[in-house]
Design a protein around this motif. Structure first.
Motif: not given
Length: 66
Positions: A19-30, A53-66
């Protein structure tokens, strides 16, 4: 303890990768709890992990914004 947190983070991300949404949420916590050098390691791992899993790549922006 830090290494255990890093390994735990990868484990959680693997388990929620369906689940990409859940993945992003957990990545944000990490990103909030890991040390800067661990975040760099995580980014390297994520690039490999999300290659198939290209659908998860959008979540990498979480790390780039820190």
């Amino acid at each position: 303890m830090s290494k255990r947190m890093f390994d735990y983070t990868k484990s959680v991300l693997e388990r929620v990768s369906f689940d990409a949404k859940l993945f992003c949420k957990e990545l944000d916590k990490a990103v909030k709890v890991l040390l800067p050098y661990e975040i760099e390691e995580l980014m390297e791992w994520l690039l490999l992990f999300t290659k198939e899993k290209p659908e998860l790549r959008q979540c990498l922006i979480t790390i780039k914004n820190t």
